[in-house]
Design a protein around this motif. Structure first.
Motif, mmCIF file in Angstrom:
data_model
loop_
_atom_site.group_PDB
_atom_site.id
_atom_site.type_symbol
_atom_site.label_atom_id
_atom_site.label_comp_id
_atom_site.label_asym_id
_atom_site.label_seq_id
_atom_site.Cartn_x
_atom_site.Cartn_y
_atom_site.Cartn_z
ATOM 1 N N ALA A 36 0.828 -1.209 0.000
ATOM 2 C CA ALA A 36 0.000 0.000 0.000
ATOM 3 C C ALA A 36 0.859 1.254 0.000
ATOM 4 C CB ALA A 36 -0.938 -0.007 1.202
ATOM 5 N N GLU A 37 1.953 1.231 0.712
ATOM 6 C CA GLU A 37 2.800 2.426 0.786
ATOM 7 C C GLU A 37 3.463 2.723 -0.549
ATOM 8 O OE1 GLU A 37 3.050 4.691 3.101
ATOM 9 O OE2 GLU A 37 1.561 3.628 4.285
ATOM 10 N N ASN A 40 0.699 4.099 -2.742
ATOM 11 C CA ASN A 40 0.329 5.458 -2.347
ATOM 12 C C ASN A 40 1.375 6.474 -2.794
ATOM 13 O OD1 ASN A 40 -2.062 4.631 -1.203
ATOM 14 N ND2 ASN A 40 -1.244 4.500 0.869
ATOM 15 N N VAL A 43 0.502 7.222 -6.276
ATOM 16 C CA VAL A 43 -0.704 8.055 -6.315
ATOM 17 C C VAL A 43 -0.353 9.508 -5.988
ATOM 18 C CG1 VAL A 43 -2.947 8.500 -5.252
ATOM 19 C CG2 VAL A 43 -2.254 6.145 -5.783
ATOM 20 N N ARG A 44 0.447 9.707 -4.952
ATOM 21 C CA ARG A 44 0.839 11.073 -4.584
ATOM 22 C C ARG A 44 1.567 11.763 -5.732
ATOM 23 N NH1 ARG A 44 2.309 8.477 0.243
ATOM 24 N NH2 ARG A 44 4.522 8.574 -0.304
ATOM 25 N N LEU A 66 -4.525 -5.396 -1.141
ATOM 26 C CA LEU A 66 -4.639 -4.019 -0.679
ATOM 27 C C LEU A 66 -5.920 -3.838 0.115
ATOM 28 C CD1 LEU A 66 -3.479 -2.183 -3.927
ATOM 29 C CD2 LEU A 66 -2.259 -2.236 -1.732
ATOM 30 N N THR A 70 -6.238 1.387 3.524
ATOM 31 C CA THR A 70 -4.816 1.745 3.483
ATOM 32 C C THR A 70 -4.427 2.451 2.187
ATOM 33 O OG1 THR A 70 -4.077 -0.360 2.519
ATOM 34 C CG2 THR A 70 -4.273 -0.248 4.932
ATOM 35 N N VAL A 71 -5.344 2.513 1.227
ATOM 36 C CA VAL A 71 -5.036 3.119 -0.066
ATOM 37 C C VAL A 71 -5.471 4.575 -0.078
ATOM 38 C CG1 VAL A 71 -5.520 3.015 -2.557
ATOM 39 C CG2 VAL A 71 -5.231 0.900 -1.245
ATOM 40 N N ASP A 72 -4.626 5.433 -0.614
ATOM 41 C CA ASP A 72 -4.928 6.866 -0.728
ATOM 42 C C ASP A 72 -6.331 7.048 -1.315
ATOM 43 O OD1 ASP A 72 -5.034 9.593 -1.775
ATOM 44 O OD2 ASP A 72 -2.862 9.664 -1.494
ATOM 45 N N ARG A 74 -7.713 9.266 -2.851
ATOM 46 C CA ARG A 74 -7.802 9.966 -4.133
ATOM 47 C C ARG A 74 -7.725 8.992 -5.314
ATOM 48 N NH1 ARG A 74 -3.255 14.346 -2.663
ATOM 49 N NH2 ARG A 74 -2.344 12.395 -1.876
ATOM 50 N N ARG A 192 10.004 5.134 -1.377
ATOM 51 C CA ARG A 192 8.723 5.816 -1.571
ATOM 52 C C ARG A 192 8.922 7.228 -2.103
ATOM 53 N NH1 ARG A 192 7.316 2.428 3.424
ATOM 54 N NH2 ARG A 192 6.664 0.542 2.348
ATOM 55 N N GLU A 196 7.515 8.464 -5.795
ATOM 56 C CA GLU A 196 6.702 9.673 -5.928
ATOM 57 C C GLU A 196 7.349 10.661 -6.892
ATOM 58 O OE1 GLU A 196 4.857 13.252 -3.102
ATOM 59 O OE2 GLU A 196 5.672 11.423 -2.177
#
Length: 276
Positions: A36-37, A40, A43-44, A66, A70-72, A74, A192, A196
């Protein structure tokens, strides 16, 4: 901007063993949070440059790894199975770009948790005579939709594999394979941040459409079991190359969908764990 994320698990930050990625494994619950991290982070990165429609397809194993909470928020999460298009379920020509998170190298290569779709049940695969695994088939199918793969994360072997298929793809190596169940892992905060930043940078740059795919392709799969190959001959258009290798011709993405049917047939005939 519409973004499609296909999320596998073997190429996620820090994960190296079947116990990290299989339900019931002693570290699986931690592994799904690590997954999930990484998702995410992608996603960010997409949101930061204006993505307003993001779908995440949970593409690993049971496809319920998932946890929605825990998922963003958005992003919209597509989870569960069966999925007629498996790892690319929900991908359409309306998407502007595809991101592959947590992908791994194909069977026969020395990458972390390397295999092709079904553990050791699938020994080899070829697309138009070229060795292929989950990475190459996803890229080719996305191209058939007219959607470019723009970023892929995974171990260094997976990154090299996508670069061989399409050198325009930005890669993020979250670990470095030493063997099939051993890797030098990068710190989680570092990977991460790298994911991103890579997504933001790639989506900020011009995105060219993929090369026009061939009007017809041939997919061949060599199974461990001759029983699987023999049973698949009952599907119109499937032929054999030898007692364990079947092939079919057609256009992607329809050929990918047919391959998903092959896997459901194989699953009904075998009951083997993925990483023996």
């Amino acid at each position: 901007m519409r973004i499609y994320i296909s999320a596998d698990m073997e190429g996620i930050t820090g994960l190296v063993d079947a116990d990290d990625v299989q339900p019931g494994g002693r570290d699986y619950e931690r592994g799904r949070l690590m997954m999930a991290e990484d998702v995410n982070a992608a996603v960010r990165g997409a949101v930061a440059v204006g993505a307003c429609d993001i779908i995440v397809n949970d593409a690993h194993g049971p496809m319920r790894n998932l946890l929605p909470e825990t998922v963003d928020p958005r992003a919209r999460l597509l989870r569960g199975k069966p999925k007629q298009m498996g790892m690319v379920e929900g991908l359409t020509a309306e998407h502007d770009a595809m991101i592959c998170v947590g992908y791994h190298a194909r069977a026969g290569t020395l990458g972390v948790l390397s295999h092709s779709f079904m553990g050791h049940e699938i020994e080899d695969m070829w697309l138009d005579g070229r060795p292929v695994g989950e990475i190459g088939l996803a890229q080719a199918t996305a191209a058939a939709f007219g959607v470019p793969v723009v970023v892929l994360t995974g171990d260094d072997t997976a990154c090299a594999e996508i670069s061989a298929w399409d050198d325009s793809v930005t890669t993020v190596a979250v670990k470095y394979a030493h063997d099939r169940f051993t890797a030098q892992v990068r710190p989680a905060d570092e990977t991460r941040r790298a994911i991103e930043e890579a997504v933001s940078a790639r989506l900020s740059a011009p995105i060219n459409p993929p090369a026009t795919p061939p009007t017809s392709s041939t997919l061949a799969v060599r199974w461990q079991s001759a029983s699987v190959a023999a049973t698949l001959l009952g599907i119109p258009g499937v032929t054999t190359k030898d007692s364990r290798t079947v092939q079919a011709q057609g256009q992607l993405p329809a050929l990918y969908r047919q391959f998903c049917v092959w896997m459901r047939v194989a699953t009904s005939l075998t009951n083997q764990p993925p990483y023996c």
